[in-house]
Design a protein around this motif. Sequence first.
Motif, mmCIF file in Angstrom:
data_model
loop_
_atom_site.group_PDB
_atom_site.id
_atom_site.type_symbol
_atom_site.label_atom_id
_atom_site.label_comp_id
_atom_site.label_asym_id
_atom_site.label_seq_id
_atom_site.Cartn_x
_atom_site.Cartn_y
_atom_site.Cartn_z
ATOM 1 N N ALA A 161 -13.670 -18.844 -16.298
ATOM 2 C CA ALA A 161 -12.466 -18.452 -15.553
ATOM 3 C C ALA A 161 -12.657 -17.118 -14.844
ATOM 4 C CB ALA A 161 -11.272 -18.399 -16.492
ATOM 5 N N ARG A 209 -9.493 -18.657 -12.292
ATOM 6 C CA ARG A 209 -8.567 -19.729 -12.653
ATOM 7 C C ARG A 209 -8.106 -19.529 -14.083
ATOM 8 N NH1 ARG A 209 -11.301 -25.178 -12.181
ATOM 9 N NH2 ARG A 209 -13.062 -23.985 -12.942
ATOM 10 N N GLU A 224 -5.628 -24.380 -15.718
ATOM 11 C CA GLU A 224 -6.203 -24.974 -14.501
ATOM 12 C C GLU A 224 -7.592 -25.551 -14.770
ATOM 13 O OE1 GLU A 224 -4.213 -22.241 -10.993
ATOM 14 O OE2 GLU A 224 -5.810 -21.380 -12.211
#
Length: 64
Positions: free
Chosen positions: A4, A9, A13
């Motif tokens: 991430a 994100r 997600e």
Amino acid sequence: VRPAAADHRSLKEIVAQSTETVERGVLFETLRETGGNKARAARLLRIDYKTIQSKVQKYGLTPA
């Protein structure tokens, strides 16, 4: 799957995208194995026929 921190994100997600990737792959392979027979594929995957129809449309899959 990229971390991430690399693409900013959220975990939610990343999980959603990973789930869709796996789901699409399983649907594609099952449809290939059944010669594009959605009713048979739905039975093998233990999902409703309407569910497989909507997922085929969602992922733009063309039954073989």
